[in-house]
Write a protein that holds these residues in place. Structure first.
Motif: not given
Ligand code: GLU
Length: 398
Positions: A118-120, A140-146
């Motif tokens: 699972d992706e988060v 699984t960590v899905v980074p959303l870069a800001t």
């Protein structure tokens, strides 16, 4: 001798670096070192007197027994009042659970729902515990870069680009730790449109810093703005930051009943009920006067101005103005390389100069191309001034 073998799940995670740095500062102080700790995020104000009195009364009344696992009826009522009055979320007691701090609610919600693969999606920079809990659960960590230029907010299209059929959760935090990012009602409306197109995505909305925004606009909570999404939004809050009750460990959460029941099932085997005396204090916190918050917010606003002004005047350091919470996320990239290999080394260098801060990399700052540190400005102006004097000196010798 037994082999000291740890589970694969535990080996996937690192200790909390916010608490590790704070413990280190406490230890150094106990040994006589002069350390100003700007590492942990905890208000330095006294817990309000009426909250303390309620806890003393609870002790005198013998409220030292088990309570229902998910909290007393009175506590759930008080949490319902808080969700409605402070966040605009209408919640029945059956849609509410109480835990030992917001962290436990998040831990239980994520571990109860994530399977391997699972992706988060987690906007970065993030609070230290989010990715570790996800990894512990096998996700699984899905980074959303800001980026600082956009106030550390992601756009609807940036979110849509990272959602896949495997996305299980989006973790949101506004006002945000460690950046002070605040999502407006308009921001959330655009994000909600994306979420409406992807009904398989659950959303955790960590609103624990809601009382501490400096934008002048009322707090925007996703579940309040879009009740049609409320069947997959878990809103987490508490009394730690708003009522200076960090050590008492009370978090509150509201969301769909299936998830709340799952969290309570897990809690029935982990800690059982949150502390009975702390619950009595939290009831008084939510039901008692809230007017002191105006003054606390103003105090934080003054400290924010002091810290932002001083930090941006130091060559090599920069921070945007945080719109909420009580943290500055300081970029120190120009100072990294050579003598100081990374921001972990920079944090140790500052510690040697008498200031404890947490490295930006602990918060996933690297995903945004940032290296530096987080300052908690939940300290007196005198302490902040002295701490920044020390930071200035430490930086000048690099
Ligand atoms: N949330 C606070 C912080 O980031 C408390 C410490 C923790 O639990 O991480 O400093």
């Amino acid at each position: 001798m037994t082999e000291p073998r740890l589970s694969a799940a535990l080996q996937r995670i690192a200790p909390s670096q916010t608490t590790a740095m704070t413990d280190r500062a406490t230890q150094l102080r106990a040994e006589g070192a002069d350390i100003i700790s700007l590492s942990v995020g905890e208000p330095d104000f006294d817990t309000p007197a009426h909250v303390v009195a309620a806890m003393k009364d609870a002790l005198d009344a013998g409220q030292t027994r088990y309570t229902p696992v998910g909290g007393t009826a009175a506590m759930k009522q008080a949490a319902a009042l808080h969700f409605k009055r402070d966040l605009g979320i209408a919640a029945e007691p059956t849609q509410i659970t109480i835990s030992a701090g917001g962290k436990q609610a998040i831990f239980h919600a994520l571990t109860a729902t994530i399977d391997p693969g699972d992706e988060v999606v987690i906007p970065a920079p993030w609070w230290v515990s989010y990715p570790e809990i996800v990894r512990f659960a096998g996700g699984t960590v899905v980074p959303l870069a800001t980026r600082p230029e956009t106030g550390f907010r992601f756009s609807a299209s940036e979110l849509e680009a990272v959602i896949t059929p495997k996305t299980r959760w989006l973790l949101m935090n506004s006002p945000g730790n460690p950046t002070g990012a605040v999502f407006s009602a308009e921001d959330l409306a655009a994000i909600a449109e994306v979420l409406a197109r992807h009904p398989h995505v659950l959303v955790m909305s960590d609103d624990i810093y809601a009382p501490l925004t400096y934008t002048g606009a009322p707090h925007a909570a996703l579940a309040a703005l879009r009740p049609d999404l409320a069947d997959r939004v878990l809103t987490v809050s508490g009394v730690s930051k708003s009522h200076a009750m960090t050590g008492l460990r009370i978090g509150v959460a509201t969301g769909p009943e299936w998830l709340i029941r799952a969290m309570e099932k897990l809690q029935s085997h982990s800690s059982g009920n949150p502390c009975s005396i702390s619950q009595a204090g939290a009831v008084a916190a939510f039901e008692g006067p809230q007017d002191f918050l105006v003054e606390w917010r103003e105090t934080f606003r003054r400290r924010r101005e002091l810290v932002v002004g001083r930090i941006n005047a130091i060559s090599g350091l920069s921070t945007p103005v945080p719109q909420g919470a009580f943290y500055c996320f300081v970029d120190a990239s120009p100072l990294i390389g050579g003598k100081i290999a990374d921001d972990g080394a920079l944090a140790l260098h500052l510690l040697e100069h008498g200031v404890a801060v947490v490295a930006a990399s602990a918060f996933g700052g690297t995903h945004s191309g940032l290296a530096g540190f987080r300052i908690s400005f939940a300290a007196s102006e005198a302490q902040l001034t002295e701490a920044i004097d020390r930071i200035e000196k430490a930086v000048s010798v690099l």
